[in-house]
Design an enzyme around this catalytic site. Structure first.
Site, PDB file in Angstrom:
ATOM      1  CB  CYS A  83      -0.980   0.006   1.048  1.00  9.77           C
ATOM      2  SG  CYS A  83      -2.183  -1.328   1.373  1.00  9.77           S
ATOM      3  CB  CYS A 204     -12.796  -1.393   7.122  1.00 11.63           C
ATOM      4  SG  CYS A 204     -12.793  -2.184   8.303  1.00 11.63           S
ATOM      5  CB  SER A 205      -9.394   2.103   4.014  1.00 11.32           C
ATOM      6  OG  SER A 205      -8.913   0.778   4.012  1.00 11.32           O
ATOM      7  CE  LYS A 327     -14.265   4.135   7.095  1.00  8.50           C
ATOM      8  NZ  LYS A 327     -15.162   4.284   6.206  1.00  8.50           N
ATOM      9  CG  HIS A 331      -6.354   2.093   0.800  1.00 11.70           C
ATOM     10  ND1 HIS A 331      -5.281   2.833   0.140  1.00 11.70           N
ATOM     11  CD2 HIS A 331      -5.967   1.299   1.540  1.00 11.70           C
ATOM     12  CE1 HIS A 331      -4.433   2.161   0.795  1.00 11.70           C
ATOM     13  NE2 HIS A 331      -4.581   1.275   1.553  1.00 11.70           N
TER      14      HIS A 331
END
Ligand code: COA
Length: 383
Positions: A83, A204-205, A327, A331
């Site tokens: 990431c 969570c994203s 978020k 992402h």
């Protein structure tokens, strides 16, 4: 090393972009960045992407994107660091310009995650396959372990984690490129579907598609174009063990601490000089831990700081994730690190619209891969 400047930026909207292929998205972002910079050519480019082979069965992204951007035979390189691929792509472009090897370099990032691949499995390839993933753990699970440890060690509460999501959704509601432009309440976060205890859906994203690109240029080029404004004051990178069980602490990210020390030294700044920060909030607990490891708050106080509005756009002592963060903005993993740089670029240029932080001059971007096994930090300064 020579000075390097960010002179242009462009991105797609983040979200479920079903009608756009991976190459469409990258080319859209790259053309917007080139247009914004006002350059008539680029010398080379980097394409950050975590796992296009698993997400859309396409590798060899450097040459593919150079072809569709119409810049062959110019050199083009695919960069992978989970990431943190986007942040590392930006660092490569910075180093190429700073070293004097090139004058104008495009740093891009892209990911197409919603085309039907098993996203959780693909993402899990960034964790330790033999010692973690084989036993059934996923990224939400790994961050849930870190969250539980932080709660136990420092008394961080469920409400404090939720405050991060509430803030980032509020900021994202002001960002036209964000995947989720809806505000959420503390109650909604705490009652959302359980994913990996204590992390719920709204901690969570999301799974996202999107691309982002910036142009990095030498001082001479920036001056010629009248764009000698946003200087890259620091670029630093560090690594840690891939597996959580190999670490001494589950509540400190050593790669973040190490990269931050280097970045502050290179920029000649301290944490209290930073006005805005885009940090890697793949899960709410990540923003809490990172805001401590960057030195913005004392260890263990990151949750309390978020809950007390110390990181908010409205009342923050430091504004964290004004873009909405991972978020709310989304992402698309390989694009995230570049999108963070774009938020700083817009803020420091006074062009962040409803999210604008008054007199923003110094910003930091922290992008990480896995559970923080890779970390890349940049500090940008408006001159
Ligand atoms: N935040 C807010 N809303 C979300 C969301 C998120 N992270 N993820 C999905 N949603 C919404 C969707 O828009 C959808 O809303 P709708 O019913 O109104 O259309 C609903 O929740 C269900 O979406 P769905 O795609 O079925 O969710 P899911 O259960 O398949 O996935 C997660 C949810 C949290 C498991 C997934 O987003 C995920 O894995 N996130 C983490 C990604 C990750 O690990 N990244 C790398 C970090 S290191």
């Amino acid at each position: 090393m020579r000075d390097a400047y960010v002179i242009g930026a462009g991105m797609t909207k983040f979200g479920e972009l079903w009608s756009n292929s991976i190459r469409d998205m990258f080319v859209e972002a790259a053309l917007k960045a080139i247009d914004d910079a006002g350059v008539d050519h680029i010398d080379s480019m980097y394409v950050g992407a975590m796992s296009s082979g698993l997400f859309v069965q396409q590798e060899h992204l450097g040459a593919l994107m150079a072809d569709y951007l119409g810049v062959v035979p110019m050199p083009a390189t695919h960069v992978e660091s989970a990431c943190a691929s986007g942040g590392v792509s930006f660092r490569q472009a910075f180093l190429e310009v700073a070293s004097g090897a090139s004058d104008i370099v495009l740093a891009g990032g892209v990911e197409k995650m919603t085309d039907g691949a098993d996203v959780t499995d693909a993402l899990a390839t960034a964790a330790d396959q033999e010692y973690e993933v084989y036993h059934g753990i996923t990224f939400p699970g790994l961050y849930a372990i870190m969250a539980r440890a932080h709660m136990q060690e420092f008394g961080t509460t469920r409400e404090q984690l939720a405050a991060v999501a509430v803030k980032n959704h509020r900021n994202g509601s002001k960002n036209p490129n964000a995947q989720f432009r809806s505000e959420v309440t503390l109650e909604q976060v705490i009652r959302s579907t359980m994913v990996a205890d204590p992390l719920r859906l709204l901690d969570c994203s999301p799974v996202s598609d999107g691309a982002a690109a910036v142009i990095v240029a030498s001082e001479a080029v920036a001056k010629k174009l009248g764009k000698q404004r946003i200087r890259v004051a620091a670029s630093a990178q560090a690594s840690d063990t891939l597996a959580l069980h190999s670490r001494k602490s589950l509540t400190t990210l050593n790669a973040v601490v190490a990269a931050a020390q280097k970045a502050y030294k290179m920029a000649g700044k301290k944490p209290s000089d930073i006005q805005i920060a885009e940090v890697h909030d793949c899960f709410t607990i990540a923003e809490v831990i990172v805001s401590e490891d960057l030195g913005f708050f004392e260890k263990g106080k990151g949750g309390e700081a978020a809950a007390n509005g110390l990181t908010s756009l409205e009342t923050g002592k430091i504004r964290v994730n004004t873009s909405g963060g991972l978020k709310s903005k989304g992402h698309p993993v390989g694009a995230t690190g570049i999108a963070q740089i774009i938020e700083l670029y817009e803020q420091l240029n006074g062009k962040a619209g409803a999210r604008q932080v008054e007199n923003a001059r110094i910003g930091l971007a922290e992008n990480m891969g896995g559970t923080g096994a890779s970390c890349v930090i940049h500090i940008l300064e408006a001159l």
